[in-house]
Write an enzyme that holds these catalytic residues in place. Structure first.
Site, short mmCIF file in Angstrom:
data_model
loop_
_atom_site.label_atom_id
_atom_site.label_comp_id
_atom_site.label_asym_id
_atom_site.label_seq_id
_atom_site.Cartn_x
_atom_site.Cartn_y
_atom_site.Cartn_z
N TYR A 9 -1.14 18.29 -6.73
CA TYR A 9 -0.76 16.41 -7.88
C TYR A 9 0.48 17.02 -7.61
O TYR A 9 1.66 16.49 -7.29
CB TYR A 9 -1.03 16.65 -8.88
CG TYR A 9 -0.41 15.29 -9.82
CD1 TYR A 9 -0.09 14.81 -9.12
CD2 TYR A 9 0.06 16.13 -11.03
CE1 TYR A 9 0.75 13.59 -10.32
CE2 TYR A 9 1.19 15.40 -12.00
CZ TYR A 9 1.06 13.90 -11.56
OH TYR A 9 2.31 12.90 -11.99
N LYS B 155 4.01 15.33 -5.69
CA LYS B 155 5.30 14.96 -6.71
C LYS B 155 6.33 15.90 -5.81
O LYS B 155 7.66 15.44 -5.41
CB LYS B 155 4.84 15.09 -8.47
CG LYS B 155 3.94 13.98 -8.41
CD LYS B 155 4.33 12.56 -8.52
CE LYS B 155 5.04 12.18 -9.27
NZ LYS B 155 5.49 10.79 -8.95
N ASP C 193 0.87 -0.98 -0.26
CA ASP C 193 -0.07 -0.04 -0.28
C ASP C 193 1.43 0.86 -0.23
O ASP C 193 1.72 1.34 1.30
CB ASP C 193 -0.70 0.45 1.29
CG ASP C 193 -1.87 1.18 1.64
OD1 ASP C 193 -2.23 2.24 0.20
OD2 ASP C 193 -2.30 1.72 2.24
N THR D 249 -1.96 9.58 -9.26
CA THR D 249 -2.63 10.72 -10.63
C THR D 249 -3.56 11.35 -10.93
O THR D 249 -3.39 11.99 -12.51
CB THR D 249 -1.67 9.90 -11.76
OG1 THR D 249 -2.60 8.43 -12.18
CG2 THR D 249 -0.35 9.25 -12.03
#
Length: 298
Positions: A126, A130, A37, A63
């Site tokens: 997002y 990242k 996970d 994503t």
């Protein structure tokens, strides 16, 4: 036997990595989500330390760019804390880590292509999540390559190409024409990641750091869609009339960079990897997808 852990095995890049030919004696370990996970950093640490891995390719990610705006915690767990856990374990075990990142770490305000040393300034959750993963890897001290890529497409999973094919039966379609980027085929990203990880495995002095890998030609979403429909039309498929629109006429929860074209020359210089020839890769992808579609109808 060389054991390589690959995360995101059901995704575009991870699935493409699984399909590649690897050197004899290479064992790929692609755990399912129930086995590993990515939102559980403690589980990641235990899994890596117990796995006897020689390298890690971190291609799994959260994503869903727009959904992330309302799901910040999950996005940061998967895109920020998971890479941090992989990097910490990689440092402890002295194994290399190849991590797939994104063009969305940039703000899109630059004219021309972004280079690796340009300052990052993500505009949405997002991209910020990242960026957090990148910074965690860089500060860990592990041997690593962070591979930023963009506008990923393939015959696997959800992506822009598959969406355009699904919408091809509409009479008309509008597509944003003021966001520029470089489409990149997932199988080519996989081949680049493979070459990099094999280099890092074979040479402990190989360069670490951030690199860019993407398509050779910058284009707008409208231009990308137009090329998809040109290929469909050449196959005798009906296609919609496509009109360009500005971003303001297609509002989304997450802000996208107006320009996210990446410069790939550093990767070519250090690893000999050329940018993706995206138009040829797109033609192959459309052929594969439409062939599958026709087989399903027969």
């Amino acid at each position: 036997m060389t054991r390589i852990l690959i995360t995101g095995g059901t995704g575009q890049v991870g699935g493409s990595l699984a399909k590649l030919d690897w050197p004899e004696g290479t064992e790929l370990v692609l755990p399912s989500r129930s086995e590993l996970d990515l939102s559980n950093a403690d589980q990641i640490s235990s899994f890596v330390r117990a796995g006897g891995f020689d390298a890690i390719i971190s291609s799994g990610a959260y994503t869903a760019v727009d959904k992330a705006e309302d799901d910040l915690l999950t996005a940061f767990k998967v895109n920020g804390l998971a890479p941090a856990a992989f990097a910490e374990a990689a440092k402890e075990l002295d194994i290399p880590l190849v991590h797939i990142s994104t063009d969305y770490v940039f703000d899109g305000a630059k004219t021309g292509r972004y280079v690796e040393t340009d300052p990052i300034d993500p505009q949405g959750v997002y991209g910020a999540s990242k960026a957090a993963g990148e910074l965690a890897i860089q500060s860990s001290g592990c041997r690593h390559v962070i591979l930023r890529t963009a506008w990923v497409f393939s015959a696997i999973g959800a992506n822009f190409v598959k969406t355009m094919i699904r919408l091809a039966d509409r009479p008309e379609l509008t597509v944003v024409d003021d966001q520029t980027g470089c489409p990149t085929a997932a199988p080519d990203i996989a081949r680049a990641a493979q070459a990099i990880v094999l280099c890092l495995l074979g040479d402990k002095t190989a360069r670490s750091g951030v690199y860019h890998y993407c398509g050779d030609e910058a284009v707008t979403w409208f231009g990308f869609a137009s090329e998809i429909f040109r290929l469909l039309e050449a196959r005798g498929q009906a296609v919609p009339a496509v009109a360009p629109i500005p971003t303001k006429d297609y509002p989304t929860p997450a802000k996208r960079p107006a320009n996210s074209a990446l410069d790939t020359s550093r990767l070519t210089q250090d690893f000999g990897i050329e940018p993706c020839q995206w138009r040829a890769a797109l033609a192959s992808t459309v052929e594969e997808l439409m062939g599958d579609k026709q087989e399903g109808l027969s």
